[in-house]
Design a protein around this motif. Sequence first.
Motif, PDB file in Angstrom:
ATOM      1  N   ASP A   1       7.613 -20.184  24.877  1.00  0.00           N
ATOM      2  CA  ASP A   1       6.428 -19.535  24.325  1.00  0.00           C
ATOM      3  C   ASP A   1       5.196 -20.351  24.707  1.00  0.00           C
ATOM      4  O   ASP A   1       5.292 -21.452  25.258  1.00  0.00           O
ATOM      5  CB  ASP A   1       6.552 -19.371  22.813  1.00  0.00           C
ATOM      6  CG  ASP A   1       6.720 -20.692  22.070  1.00  0.00           C
ATOM      7  OD1 ASP A   1       6.015 -21.665  22.383  1.00  0.00           O
ATOM      8  OD2 ASP A   1       7.572 -20.755  21.161  1.00  0.00           O
ATOM      9  N   GLN A   2       4.028 -19.823  24.413  1.00  0.00           N
ATOM     10  CA  GLN A   2       2.790 -20.445  24.881  1.00  0.00           C
ATOM     11  C   GLN A   2       2.607 -21.845  24.320  1.00  0.00           C
ATOM     12  O   GLN A   2       2.215 -22.773  25.050  1.00  0.00           O
ATOM     13  CB  GLN A   2       1.587 -19.577  24.508  1.00  0.00           C
ATOM     14  CG  GLN A   2       0.266 -20.119  25.052  1.00  0.00           C
ATOM     15  CD  GLN A   2      -0.900 -19.182  24.815  1.00  0.00           C
ATOM     16  OE1 GLN A   2      -0.746 -18.118  24.244  1.00  0.00           O
ATOM     17  NE2 GLN A   2      -2.084 -19.569  25.259  1.00  0.00           N
ATOM     18  N   ASP A   3       2.885 -22.036  23.030  1.00  0.00           N
ATOM     19  CA  ASP A   3       2.700 -23.348  22.426  1.00  0.00           C
ATOM     20  C   ASP A   3       3.636 -24.378  23.044  1.00  0.00           C
ATOM     21  O   ASP A   3       3.234 -25.508  23.352  1.00  0.00           O
ATOM     22  CB  ASP A   3       2.930 -23.275  20.911  1.00  0.00           C
ATOM     23  CG  ASP A   3       1.814 -22.532  20.192  1.00  0.00           C
ATOM     24  OD1 ASP A   3       0.721 -22.377  20.777  1.00  0.00           O
ATOM     25  OD2 ASP A   3       2.037 -22.105  19.041  1.00  0.00           O
ATOM     26  N   SER A   4       4.913 -23.996  23.237  1.00  0.00           N
ATOM     27  CA  SER A   4       5.874 -24.919  23.830  1.00  0.00           C
ATOM     28  C   SER A   4       5.513 -25.220  25.280  1.00  0.00           C
ATOM     29  O   SER A   4       5.637 -26.355  25.745  1.00  0.00           O
ATOM     30  CB  SER A   4       7.291 -24.333  23.771  1.00  0.00           C
ATOM     31  OG  SER A   4       7.709 -24.154  22.422  1.00  0.00           O
ATOM     32  N   GLY A   5       5.048 -24.196  25.992  1.00  0.00           N
ATOM     33  CA  GLY A   5       4.636 -24.402  27.370  1.00  0.00           C
ATOM     34  C   GLY A   5       3.465 -25.364  27.471  1.00  0.00           C
ATOM     35  O   GLY A   5       3.404 -26.207  28.382  1.00  0.00           O
ATOM     36  N   THR A   6       2.541 -25.283  26.522  1.00  0.00           N
ATOM     37  CA  THR A   6       1.404 -26.199  26.502  1.00  0.00           C
ATOM     38  C   THR A   6       1.860 -27.633  26.295  1.00  0.00           C
ATOM     39  O   THR A   6       1.383 -28.562  26.969  1.00  0.00           O
ATOM     40  CB  THR A   6       0.409 -25.798  25.395  1.00  0.00           C
ATOM     41  OG1 THR A   6      -0.108 -24.498  25.679  1.00  0.00           O
ATOM     42  CG2 THR A   6      -0.737 -26.781  25.308  1.00  0.00           C
ATOM     43  N   VAL A   7       2.793 -27.832  25.375  1.00  0.00           N
ATOM     44  CA  VAL A   7       3.308 -29.178  25.121  1.00  0.00           C
ATOM     45  C   VAL A   7       3.992 -29.736  26.368  1.00  0.00           C
ATOM     46  O   VAL A   7       3.825 -30.917  26.719  1.00  0.00           O
ATOM     47  CB  VAL A   7       4.282 -29.175  23.925  1.00  0.00           C
ATOM     48  CG1 VAL A   7       4.979 -30.524  23.788  1.00  0.00           C
ATOM     49  CG2 VAL A   7       3.544 -28.845  22.635  1.00  0.00           C
ATOM     50  N   VAL A   8       4.761 -28.905  27.061  1.00  0.00           N
ATOM     51  CA  VAL A   8       5.443 -29.351  28.284  1.00  0.00           C
ATOM     52  C   VAL A   8       4.424 -29.747  29.343  1.00  0.00           C
ATOM     53  O   VAL A   8       4.552 -30.794  29.999  1.00  0.00           O
ATOM     54  CB  VAL A   8       6.385 -28.246  28.807  1.00  0.00           C
ATOM     55  CG1 VAL A   8       6.821 -28.532  30.252  1.00  0.00           C
ATOM     56  CG2 VAL A   8       7.610 -28.137  27.903  1.00  0.00           C
TER      57      VAL A   8
ATOM     58  N   ILE B   1      -1.074 -21.124  32.825  1.00  0.00           N
ATOM     59  CA  ILE B   1      -1.305 -22.308  31.998  1.00  0.00           C
ATOM     60  C   ILE B   1      -1.448 -23.564  32.838  1.00  0.00           C
ATOM     61  O   ILE B   1      -2.135 -24.513  32.461  1.00  0.00           O
ATOM     62  CB  ILE B   1      -0.154 -22.467  30.969  1.00  0.00           C
ATOM     63  CG1 ILE B   1      -0.508 -23.538  29.931  1.00  0.00           C
ATOM     64  CG2 ILE B   1       1.144 -22.854  31.665  1.00  0.00           C
ATOM     65  CD1 ILE B   1       0.530 -23.676  28.836  1.00  0.00           C
ATOM     66  N   ILE B   2      -0.839 -23.573  34.025  1.00  0.00           N
ATOM     67  CA  ILE B   2      -0.870 -24.797  34.829  1.00  0.00           C
ATOM     68  C   ILE B   2      -2.251 -25.069  35.410  1.00  0.00           C
ATOM     69  O   ILE B   2      -2.551 -26.210  35.786  1.00  0.00           O
ATOM     70  CB  ILE B   2       0.172 -24.768  35.962  1.00  0.00           C
ATOM     71  CG1 ILE B   2      -0.252 -23.839  37.100  1.00  0.00           C
ATOM     72  CG2 ILE B   2       1.551 -24.410  35.432  1.00  0.00           C
ATOM     73  CD1 ILE B   2       0.596 -23.990  38.346  1.00  0.00           C
ATOM     74  N   ASP B   3      -3.116 -24.047  35.468  1.00  0.00           N
ATOM     75  CA  ASP B   3      -4.397 -24.190  36.158  1.00  0.00           C
ATOM     76  C   ASP B   3      -5.265 -25.301  35.583  1.00  0.00           C
ATOM     77  O   ASP B   3      -5.990 -25.974  36.318  1.00  0.00           O
ATOM     78  CB  ASP B   3      -5.179 -22.874  36.130  1.00  0.00           C
ATOM     79  CG  ASP B   3      -4.515 -21.780  36.950  1.00  0.00           C
ATOM     80  OD1 ASP B   3      -3.659 -22.125  37.784  1.00  0.00           O
ATOM     81  OD2 ASP B   3      -4.837 -20.597  36.747  1.00  0.00           O
ATOM     82  N   SER B   4      -5.211 -25.491  34.258  1.00  0.00           N
ATOM     83  CA  SER B   4      -6.079 -26.478  33.624  1.00  0.00           C
ATOM     84  C   SER B   4      -5.461 -27.870  33.599  1.00  0.00           C
ATOM     85  O   SER B   4      -6.079 -28.803  33.076  1.00  0.00           O
ATOM     86  CB  SER B   4      -6.423 -26.040  32.197  1.00  0.00           C
ATOM     87  OG  SER B   4      -5.258 -25.893  31.425  1.00  0.00           O
ATOM     88  N   TYR B   5      -4.269 -28.019  34.170  1.00  0.00           N
ATOM     89  CA  TYR B   5      -3.586 -29.311  34.144  1.00  0.00           C
ATOM     90  C   TYR B   5      -3.471 -29.954  35.522  1.00  0.00           C
ATOM     91  O   TYR B   5      -3.561 -31.172  35.641  1.00  0.00           O
ATOM     92  CB  TYR B   5      -2.186 -29.160  33.539  1.00  0.00           C
ATOM     93  CG  TYR B   5      -2.210 -28.824  32.074  1.00  0.00           C
ATOM     94  CD1 TYR B   5      -2.289 -29.829  31.110  1.00  0.00           C
ATOM     95  CD2 TYR B   5      -2.153 -27.504  31.638  1.00  0.00           C
ATOM     96  CE1 TYR B   5      -2.328 -29.520  29.765  1.00  0.00           C
ATOM     97  CE2 TYR B   5      -2.185 -27.187  30.291  1.00  0.00           C
ATOM     98  CZ  TYR B   5      -2.267 -28.204  29.354  1.00  0.00           C
ATOM     99  OH  TYR B   5      -2.320 -27.897  28.017  1.00  0.00           O
TER     100      TYR B   5
END
Length: 237
Positions: free
Chosen positions: A176-183, A206-210
């Motif tokens: 999910d989005q929250d778990s993906g953010t933590v990863v 989500i990877i774009d900002s990392y």
Amino acid sequence: MSALIEVNALGFSYGSRDFKHELFDGLNLNIQAGEFIGLTGPSGSGKSTLLNILGLIESIQHGDVRLMGESLKSASEDRKNYLRLNTLGFIFQDFHLMNTLTVLENVQFFASLQGLDERQARLRALLALRRVGMLKHYRKKPFELSGGQRQRVAIARALAKRPQVLIADEPTASLDQDSGTVVMETLRYLNEALGVTIIVASHDSIIDSYVQRTIHMVDGVIVDHGGAHHAAEVFAT
């Protein structure tokens, strides 16, 4: 200064003689030590195949890949096995954890194969779990964890090998989005704090900002190199 990874005129095809598909035809790419690379593109664009070639899972058909100046095409199988175990770390979409082992046993598995004694492998595994925020779960089995927690255990397992290059194929796809953010925050921490070179393939925006640089692929061709992104936060364990 030479790149950590140099992809030179890479060619790759699959299928039968009558229905052969050329995926790569003269692909060139350089990745510097310490970079955090995002590899994007639609399904079938060649992202996973490229990662498998870089990770010595798929054979090099044409051209070459050089790792720290060393040709991977001409490397012996023993040498490739050594590089897989000691230089490269892998993170997969489906975790590939062993449910019969504890979290700690999963993480220290490959470290033990590196020739460390049990105490050294255990200490290295505990440190890796601490760095991804999973130390308090070390006695649990993977089936007792959430998807995001299992992925962080998989990251710790790769990290315990002390790799120079970490390859991640769709690490947030089943989360999910929250778990993906933590990863992704965990991966950013490993890149910024430890200097691990990371290459992550994903459909997830989500990877774009990392990542520091985005490489977009279409039909086996690199069509765009994105700019650098530097996030301000530091992941807290």
